[in-house]
Enzyme design. Structure first.
Site, PDB file in Angstrom:
ATOM      1  N   ASN A  33      33.237  47.856  40.468  1.00 31.47           N
ATOM      2  CA  ASN A  33      34.032  46.633  40.310  1.00 31.47           C
ATOM      3  C   ASN A  33      35.441  46.870  39.778  1.00 31.47           C
ATOM      4  O   ASN A  33      36.312  46.027  39.962  1.00 31.47           O
ATOM      5  CB  ASN A  33      33.279  45.598  39.457  1.00 31.47           C
ATOM      6  CG  ASN A  33      33.091  46.033  38.031  1.00 31.47           C
ATOM      7  OD1 ASN A  33      33.194  47.215  37.708  1.00 31.47           O
ATOM      8  ND2 ASN A  33      32.790  45.096  37.153  1.00 31.47           N
ATOM      9  N   TYR A  34      35.663  47.993  39.099  1.00 33.36           N
ATOM     10  CA  TYR A  34      37.016  48.386  38.678  1.00 33.36           C
ATOM     11  C   TYR A  34      37.149  49.862  39.035  1.00 33.36           C
ATOM     12  O   TYR A  34      37.079  50.722  38.144  1.00 33.36           O
ATOM     13  CB  TYR A  34      37.195  48.221  37.170  1.00 33.36           C
ATOM     14  CG  TYR A  34      37.505  46.823  36.694  1.00 33.36           C
ATOM     15  CD1 TYR A  34      38.821  46.346  36.712  1.00 33.36           C
ATOM     16  CD2 TYR A  34      36.518  45.995  36.196  1.00 33.36           C
ATOM     17  CE1 TYR A  34      39.118  45.079  36.245  1.00 33.36           C
ATOM     18  CE2 TYR A  34      36.810  44.715  35.726  1.00 33.36           C
ATOM     19  CZ  TYR A  34      38.119  44.272  35.757  1.00 33.36           C
ATOM     20  OH  TYR A  34      38.423  43.019  35.292  1.00 33.36           O
TER      21      TYR A  34
ATOM     22  N   THR B  73      29.962  54.924  44.808  1.00 32.39           N
ATOM     23  CA  THR B  73      30.281  55.181  46.219  1.00 32.39           C
ATOM     24  C   THR B  73      31.323  54.180  46.718  1.00 32.39           C
ATOM     25  O   THR B  73      32.355  54.572  47.262  1.00 32.39           O
ATOM     26  CB  THR B  73      28.992  55.128  47.063  1.00 32.39           C
ATOM     27  OG1 THR B  73      28.148  56.165  46.576  1.00 32.39           O
ATOM     28  CG2 THR B  73      29.282  55.358  48.531  1.00 32.39           C
TER      29      THR B  73
ATOM     30  N   ARG C 117      37.221  41.960  28.372  1.00 32.20           N
ATOM     31  CA  ARG C 117      37.345  43.240  27.666  1.00 32.20           C
ATOM     32  C   ARG C 117      38.699  43.371  26.956  1.00 32.20           C
ATOM     33  O   ARG C 117      38.793  43.895  25.866  1.00 32.20           O
ATOM     34  CB  ARG C 117      37.168  44.364  28.692  1.00 32.20           C
ATOM     35  CG  ARG C 117      37.392  45.752  28.220  1.00 32.20           C
ATOM     36  CD  ARG C 117      36.820  46.736  29.212  1.00 32.20           C
ATOM     37  NE  ARG C 117      37.160  46.404  30.573  1.00 32.20           N
ATOM     38  CZ  ARG C 117      37.983  47.124  31.364  1.00 32.20           C
ATOM     39  NH1 ARG C 117      38.539  48.215  30.897  1.00 32.20           N
ATOM     40  NH2 ARG C 117      38.227  46.751  32.605  1.00 32.20           N
TER      41      ARG C 117
ATOM     42  N   CYS D  50      31.210  42.643  34.214  1.00 35.46           N
ATOM     43  CA  CYS D  50      30.154  42.666  33.199  1.00 35.46           C
ATOM     44  C   CYS D  50      30.405  41.586  32.161  1.00 35.46           C
ATOM     45  O   CYS D  50      29.473  41.021  31.596  1.00 35.46           O
ATOM     46  CB  CYS D  50      30.042  44.041  32.554  1.00 35.46           C
ATOM     47  SG  CYS D  50      31.547  44.590  31.760  1.00 35.46           S
ATOM     48  N   THR D  51      31.685  41.268  31.922  1.00 37.73           N
ATOM     49  CA  THR D  51      32.041  40.291  30.893  1.00 37.73           C
ATOM     50  C   THR D  51      32.178  38.874  31.436  1.00 37.73           C
ATOM     51  O   THR D  51      32.708  38.006  30.742  1.00 37.73           O
ATOM     52  CB  THR D  51      33.386  40.679  30.249  1.00 37.73           C
ATOM     53  OG1 THR D  51      34.292  40.966  31.314  1.00 37.73           O
ATOM     54  CG2 THR D  51      33.280  41.870  29.333  1.00 37.73           C
TER      55      THR D  51
ATOM     56  N   GLU E  43      28.357  51.271  29.136  1.00 40.84           N
ATOM     57  CA  GLU E  43      28.802  49.882  29.268  1.00 40.84           C
ATOM     58  C   GLU E  43      27.995  49.288  30.408  1.00 40.84           C
ATOM     59  O   GLU E  43      28.174  49.661  31.571  1.00 40.84           O
ATOM     60  CB  GLU E  43      30.301  49.856  29.577  1.00 40.84           C
ATOM     61  CG  GLU E  43      30.850  48.467  29.758  1.00 40.84           C
ATOM     62  CD  GLU E  43      32.291  48.467  30.291  1.00 40.84           C
ATOM     63  OE1 GLU E  43      32.963  49.514  30.255  1.00 40.84           O
ATOM     64  OE2 GLU E  43      32.726  47.410  30.775  1.00 40.84           O
TER      65      GLU E  43
ATOM     66  N   ASP F 187      20.603  62.356  39.020  1.00 40.99           N
ATOM     67  CA  ASP F 187      19.821  63.001  37.956  1.00 40.99           C
ATOM     68  C   ASP F 187      20.268  64.441  37.740  1.00 40.99           C
ATOM     69  O   ASP F 187      20.249  64.950  36.615  1.00 40.99           O
ATOM     70  CB  ASP F 187      18.321  62.965  38.308  1.00 40.99           C
ATOM     71  CG  ASP F 187      17.715  61.599  37.991  1.00 40.99           C
ATOM     72  OD1 ASP F 187      18.475  60.717  37.512  1.00 40.99           O
ATOM     73  OD2 ASP F 187      16.514  61.408  38.241  1.00 40.99           O
TER      74      ASP F 187
ATOM     75  N   LYS G  74      32.621  61.162  38.559  1.00 41.21           N
ATOM     76  CA  LYS G  74      31.731  60.723  39.639  1.00 41.21           C
ATOM     77  C   LYS G  74      31.946  59.220  39.830  1.00 41.21           C
ATOM     78  O   LYS G  74      31.452  58.394  39.048  1.00 41.21           O
ATOM     79  CB  LYS G  74      30.281  61.037  39.248  1.00 41.21           C
ATOM     80  CG  LYS G  74      29.197  60.243  39.996  1.00 41.21           C
ATOM     81  CD  LYS G  74      28.928  60.771  41.382  1.00 41.21           C
ATOM     82  CE  LYS G  74      27.882  59.948  42.120  1.00 41.21           C
ATOM     83  NZ  LYS G  74      28.375  58.642  42.624  1.00 41.21           N
TER      84      LYS G  74
ATOM     85  N   ARG H 244      47.564  47.525  35.214  1.00 44.55           N
ATOM     86  CA  ARG H 244      46.832  47.544  33.930  1.00 44.55           C
ATOM     87  C   ARG H 244      46.364  48.967  33.625  1.00 44.55           C
ATOM     88  O   ARG H 244      46.423  49.421  32.475  1.00 44.55           O
ATOM     89  CB  ARG H 244      45.635  46.580  34.018  1.00 44.55           C
ATOM     90  CG  ARG H 244      44.770  46.550  32.767  1.00 44.55           C
ATOM     91  CD  ARG H 244      43.583  45.609  32.959  1.00 44.55           C
ATOM     92  NE  ARG H 244      42.674  45.609  31.827  1.00 44.55           N
ATOM     93  CZ  ARG H 244      41.504  44.963  31.821  1.00 44.55           C
ATOM     94  NH1 ARG H 244      41.110  44.254  32.869  1.00 44.55           N
ATOM     95  NH2 ARG H 244      40.723  45.026  30.762  1.00 44.55           N
TER      96      ARG H 244
HETATM   97  O1  G3H Z   1      32.872  44.794  34.359  1.00 41.46           O
HETATM   98  C1  G3H Z   1      33.113  45.246  33.249  1.00 41.46           C
HETATM   99  C2  G3H Z   1      34.489  45.292  32.743  1.00 41.46           C
HETATM  100  O2  G3H Z   1      34.628  46.143  31.631  1.00 41.46           O
HETATM  101  C3  G3H Z   1      35.026  43.927  32.443  1.00 41.46           C
HETATM  102  O3  G3H Z   1      36.381  44.007  32.192  1.00 41.46           O
HETATM  103  O4  G3H Z   1      36.700  41.805  31.079  1.00 41.46           O
HETATM  104  O5  G3H Z   1      38.640  43.140  31.852  1.00 41.46           O
HETATM  105  O6  G3H Z   1      37.136  42.034  33.503  1.00 41.46           O
HETATM  106  P1  G3H Z   1      37.246  42.681  32.146  1.00 41.46           P
END
Ligand code: G3H
Length: 481
Positions: free
Chosen positions: A159-160, A185, A442, A289-290, A255, A220, A182, A108
């Site tokens: 997460n991505y 971690t 997303r 997040c989605t 985001e 910061d 950045k 992707r």
């Molecule tokens: O975690 C936030 C991502 O932008 C969600 O993307 O809906 O493709 O999993 P996604």
């Protein structure tokens, strides 16, 4: 300094180096608990060099034809795909994503980079004639150019680790900017490997420099650095709010978190709704997040919907990412503690357990709760884990009210067979996107992706991201009267 086999270097002005701090940060596998590798804890002096080097490289890059910039992005996508057998297992090891989803993340990402290159070559300025607003329109001519902003600070989440890095880096580069990258971690090694692919593709020296280190120590410093011209951040709402408070007078795209509701009406196709809700809530163990983070279901269809959700959730496999399980250990123990706390709070306040509530260290079994009420934390807080609260409502109006009462406003789903009703509800929801009869997500990645309230700032999606990293430069020719 003792260098170990699994130590990774940062990229600074074309050189891969260890830090003069002689310090490293361990990255632990959420699945095995073993150290996957170490990344350097960079010093402030090295961060200064990274930003200065990027600033220098940007001047030449901006002057390159956009088609030449696009060629490098296409080559990057090719190199990334070539490295899929290295990068996908590293994503799995670092962040506990199952192997097939990790491989999809790589492909992707390559597609997004290619589309960004193609989109970028078609973004250009305009030419406007005018006088004053109500007078002769031939007196002044404005040449409006699209210019890059300069140095973009791209901060990506765990997460991505490559996708949400490339969705910042690719638009920045095609628009003529340089990047200081950045990574979070956990996921940092995958991010560095992705930059290795970019270097293999012919990245000019200094154009992308990487920064690794603990956000709590250098965060910061870098977000307030005077030579950073824009920040694109994906991550937690608290960190995003900190960036918004401290980074002054530069554009921000943020985001952040979400509490996406799935609103299910009496006339919905319940089989479809249950399938989409389970996929939306439990993909990557809810660490999106989605993700769908609450169900608001009309009382007449609550029982059959919840029964269907239960059946589907109980078919999800639970285990190790190496075995391609659907539900895998959460990123760390404290995240699992947080999710467990939400489940415990809801059960103590009278929620019904439909399935789940089992835990092995940071592996939380997929959990569905019903009869969730507004006094329970899980009704409002973002778990970022595999727990789905169902709130039974008496009316569509009540569903909309509860949906909008949230501090978040990322996305929402509406399930109904009445398309007019769906549009009316969609227009009342305070969110960035509404999905009618589909899960919150997303993609497709060329759709605009935006948010309101504490879910974020600005608009992403391929074209919007490129534009967010450009400014209008206007030159006016004043003709003789
Ligand atoms: O975690 C936030 C991502 O932008 C969600 O993307 O809906 O493709 O999993 P996604």
């Amino acid at each position: 300094m003792q260098v170990l086999e699994k130590d990774f270097k940062f990229l600074l002005n074309g050189e891969w180096s260890f830090s003069s701090s002689n310090q490293f940060i361990n990255i632990y596998s959420p699945s095995t608990g073993e150290v996957v590798g170490r990344v350097p804890a960079m010093t402030k002096d090295e961060i200064d060099k990274a930003v200065a080097g990027a600033r220098q490289a940007q001047k030449k890059w901006e002057k390159l034809a956009v088609s030449e910039r696009a060629k490098i992005l296409h080559a990057w996508a090719d190199e990334l795909v070539k490295m899929i057998d290295v990068i996908a297992p590293m994503i799995m090891n670092e962040v506990g994503k199952n192997i097939s989803t990790a491989r999809k993340e790589v492909t992707r990402t390559a597609e997004i980079i290619r589309y960004t290159a193609e989109e970028g070559v078609r973004i250009h300025g305009e030419f406007i004639n005018g006088g004053s607003l109500d007078a002769d329109s031939s007196i002044k001519t404005a040449i409006v150019e699209k210019k890059p902003l300069g140095v973009i600070l791209a901060i990506s989440p765990f997460n991505y680790p490559i996708n949400l890095a490339a969705t910042k880096i690719a638009p920045a580069l095609i628009a003529g900017n340089a990047v200081v990258f950045k990574p979070a971690t956990q996921g940092a090694i995958s991010g560095l490997l992705m930059i290795q692919a970019l270097e293999n593709a012919g990245l000019p020296k200094g154009l992308v420099n990487t920064v690794t280190g603990k956000g709590s120590e250098i965060g910061d410093y870098i977000i307030t650095h005077p030579f950073i011209d824009m920040i694109s951040f994906t991550g937690g709402t608290g960190t995003g709010q900190n960036i918004a408070r401290k980074a002054s007078m530069i554009p921000l795209v943020l985001e952040l978190g979400g509490k996406d509701p799935a609103i299910v009406l009496e006339d919905a196709d319940l089989e479809l709704a249950a399938t989409e809700i389970v996929s939306g809530a439990f993909s990557y163990s809810g660490q999106r997040c989605t993700a769908i983070k609450r169900v608001l279901v009309l009382k007449d269809v609550a029982a059959p919907l919840i029964e269907k959700i239960k059946e589907k959730v109980e078919k999800l496999t639970v285990g190790r990412p190496e075995d391609d399980a659907d539900i895998t250990p959460l990123i760390d123990e404290s995240s699992a503690d947080f999710v467990q706390g939400l489940i415990d709070d809801a059960l103590a306040k009278g929620a019904s357990l439909i399935t789940g509530n089992k835990r092995e260290k940071n592996l939380i079994y997929p959990t569905v709760l019903s009869n969730v009420t507004k006094d329970m934390k899980v009704a409002w807080e973002e778990p970022f884990g595999p727990v789905l609260p169902c709130i039974i409502v008496d009316s569509v109006e009540e569903a909309i009210e509860i949906a909008n009462e949230s501090e978040f406003g990322l996305q929402a789903s509406v399930f109904t067979s009445n398309i007019e009703k769906a549009f009316t509800i969609a227009s009342s929801l305070d969110v960035g996107s509404v999905q009618i009869n589909g899960r919150t997500e997303r993609g497709p990645d060329h759709f605009p992706f935006s948010a309101v309230k504490n879910s974020g700032l600005g608009s992403q999606g391929i074209r919007q991201s490129i534009i967010s990293m450009m400014r209008d430069k206007v030159t006016v020719i004043n003709l003789k009267k």
